[in-house]
Design a protein around this motif. Structure first.
Motif, mmCIF file in Angstrom:
data_model
loop_
_atom_site.group_PDB
_atom_site.id
_atom_site.type_symbol
_atom_site.label_atom_id
_atom_site.label_comp_id
_atom_site.label_asym_id
_atom_site.label_seq_id
_atom_site.Cartn_x
_atom_site.Cartn_y
_atom_site.Cartn_z
ATOM 1 N N GLU A 60 0.814 -1.226 0.000
ATOM 2 C CA GLU A 60 0.000 0.000 0.000
ATOM 3 C C GLU A 60 0.846 1.274 0.000
ATOM 4 N N GLU A 61 2.159 1.158 0.182
ATOM 5 C CA GLU A 61 3.058 2.322 0.158
ATOM 6 C C GLU A 61 3.692 2.521 -1.207
ATOM 7 N N ILE A 62 3.358 1.662 -2.161
ATOM 8 C CA ILE A 62 3.948 1.712 -3.499
ATOM 9 C C ILE A 62 2.896 2.174 -4.499
ATOM 10 N N LYS A 63 3.272 3.143 -5.311
ATOM 11 C CA LYS A 63 2.371 3.659 -6.345
ATOM 12 C C LYS A 63 3.087 3.551 -7.689
ATOM 13 N N ILE A 64 2.423 2.914 -8.656
ATOM 14 C CA ILE A 64 2.983 2.745 -10.000
ATOM 15 C C ILE A 64 2.040 3.411 -10.983
ATOM 16 N N THR A 65 2.578 4.306 -11.817
ATOM 17 C CA THR A 65 1.766 5.001 -12.820
ATOM 18 C C THR A 65 2.476 4.960 -14.169
ATOM 19 N N SER A 66 1.679 5.140 -15.222
ATOM 20 C CA SER A 66 2.227 5.175 -16.582
ATOM 21 C C SER A 66 1.480 6.214 -17.397
ATOM 22 N N LEU A 71 7.122 4.994 -17.171
ATOM 23 C CA LEU A 71 6.566 4.236 -16.060
ATOM 24 C C LEU A 71 7.228 4.783 -14.797
ATOM 25 N N THR A 72 6.425 5.181 -13.824
ATOM 26 C CA THR A 72 6.950 5.761 -12.590
ATOM 27 C C THR A 72 6.596 4.857 -11.423
ATOM 28 N N VAL A 73 7.615 4.539 -10.611
ATOM 29 C CA VAL A 73 7.427 3.763 -9.392
ATOM 30 C C VAL A 73 7.822 4.670 -8.236
ATOM 31 N N HIS A 74 6.869 4.921 -7.347
ATOM 32 C CA HIS A 74 7.113 5.799 -6.200
ATOM 33 C C HIS A 74 6.692 5.059 -4.940
ATOM 34 N N ALA A 75 7.614 4.965 -3.995
ATOM 35 C CA ALA A 75 7.313 4.300 -2.719
ATOM 36 C C ALA A 75 7.776 5.212 -1.591
ATOM 37 N N LYS A 76 6.937 5.325 -0.557
ATOM 38 C CA LYS A 76 7.269 6.219 0.547
ATOM 39 C C LYS A 76 6.599 5.728 1.822
ATOM 40 N N HIS A 77 7.344 5.846 2.926
ATOM 41 C CA HIS A 77 6.728 5.612 4.227
ATOM 42 C C HIS A 77 7.526 6.304 5.324
ATOM 43 N N GLU A 78 6.836 6.586 6.383
ATOM 44 C CA GLU A 78 7.453 7.154 7.579
ATOM 45 C C GLU A 78 7.150 6.190 8.712
ATOM 46 N N ILE A 91 11.588 6.346 -2.383
ATOM 47 C CA ILE A 91 12.295 6.045 -3.619
ATOM 48 C C ILE A 91 11.365 6.359 -4.776
ATOM 49 N N CYS A 92 11.935 6.922 -5.827
ATOM 50 C CA CYS A 92 11.163 7.217 -7.038
ATOM 51 C C CYS A 92 12.029 6.853 -8.236
ATOM 52 N N ARG A 93 11.512 5.987 -9.082
ATOM 53 C CA ARG A 93 12.224 5.594 -10.300
ATOM 54 C C ARG A 93 11.301 5.832 -11.491
ATOM 55 N N VAL A 94 11.878 6.394 -12.548
ATOM 56 C CA VAL A 94 11.125 6.650 -13.770
ATOM 57 C C VAL A 94 11.832 5.920 -14.909
ATOM 58 N N TYR A 95 11.076 5.100 -15.635
ATOM 59 C CA TYR A 95 11.617 4.324 -16.744
ATOM 60 C C TYR A 95 10.971 4.777 -18.039
ATOM 61 N N LYS A 96 11.766 4.937 -19.078
ATOM 62 C CA LYS A 96 11.233 5.245 -20.400
ATOM 63 C C LYS A 96 10.768 3.924 -21.010
ATOM 64 N N LEU A 97 9.523 3.891 -21.412
ATOM 65 C CA LEU A 97 8.972 2.675 -22.006
ATOM 66 C C LEU A 97 9.346 2.593 -23.480
ATOM 67 N N PRO A 98 9.696 1.420 -23.962
ATOM 68 C CA PRO A 98 9.925 1.259 -25.404
ATOM 69 C C PRO A 98 8.644 1.566 -26.171
ATOM 70 N N GLU A 99 8.792 2.022 -27.396
ATOM 71 C CA GLU A 99 7.624 2.434 -28.199
ATOM 72 C C GLU A 99 6.633 1.313 -28.457
ATOM 73 N N ASP A 100 7.130 0.072 -28.492
ATOM 74 C CA ASP A 100 6.239 -1.046 -28.822
ATOM 75 C C ASP A 100 5.598 -1.708 -27.608
ATOM 76 N N VAL A 101 5.718 -1.103 -26.419
ATOM 77 C CA VAL A 101 5.088 -1.656 -25.222
ATOM 78 C C VAL A 101 3.609 -1.296 -25.206
ATOM 79 N N ASP A 102 2.795 -2.275 -24.904
ATOM 80 C CA ASP A 102 1.363 -2.040 -24.748
ATOM 81 C C ASP A 102 1.134 -1.592 -23.301
ATOM 82 N N ALA A 103 0.940 -0.293 -23.087
ATOM 83 C CA ALA A 103 0.820 0.274 -21.736
ATOM 84 C C ALA A 103 -0.373 -0.298 -20.977
ATOM 85 N N LYS A 104 -1.377 -0.776 -21.686
ATOM 86 C CA LYS A 104 -2.552 -1.352 -21.024
ATOM 87 C C LYS A 104 -2.271 -2.744 -20.466
#
Length: 139
Positions: A60-66, A71-78, A91-104
């Motif tokens: 529940e502390e991890i959020k993934i969005t596209s 693709l962004t992975v953000h996780a946070k807790h205190e 931690i926050c990591r952002v990845y560039k998706l290849p053009e042929d990835v089906d985001a859905k």
């Protein structure tokens, strides 16, 4: 074994420091302390995969969005330790998706060891098609 002769020195504040020659042989990498923050990315013809360690976070502390390009992975807790201090991790990591990835098709899972796995399938890229373009005759 090694002959270790500790050195005693005085720092700028007049405090004594003990310099141990063994420190030259110690592994000070993050992996030595169990802090592997490197991600493993695999980009094959059929799928795109990402794996990395998030063992300090609950699902529940991890959020993934596209946004279909990234693709962004953000996780946070205190975590409160006592009345005087607390530990905060983020931690926050952002990845560039290849053009042929089906985001859905992006899915993720967190295993019991805290390893986050993200997977997406690839779209079939159509080969360029030759199209006939009619020529109009202007009088």
């Amino acid at each position: 074994m090694f002959a270790i002769s500790p050195r005693l020195s005085v720092d700028d504040f007049g405090l004594f420091r003990l310099a141990d020659e063994l420190s030259n042989y110690c592994d000070r990498s993050p992996q030595a302390f169990g802090l592997n923050r490197e991600s493993e990315v695999q980009n094959t013809d059929k799928e795109f995969r990402i794996r990395f360690d998030l063992k300090h976070y609950k699902p529940e502390e991890i959020k993934i969005t596209s946004d279909n390009q990234r693709l962004t992975v953000h996780a946070k807790h205190e975590e409160k330790q006592d009345n005087h201090s607390f530990v905060s991790r983020e931690i926050c990591r952002v990845y560039k998706l290849p053009e042929d990835v089906d985001a859905k098709s992006i899915t993720s899972s967190l295993n019991s060891n805290g390893v986050l796995s993200i997977k997406a399938t690839k779209r079939a890229i159509e080969a360029p098609k030759e199209t006939a373009i009619p020529v109009e005759f202007a009088k």
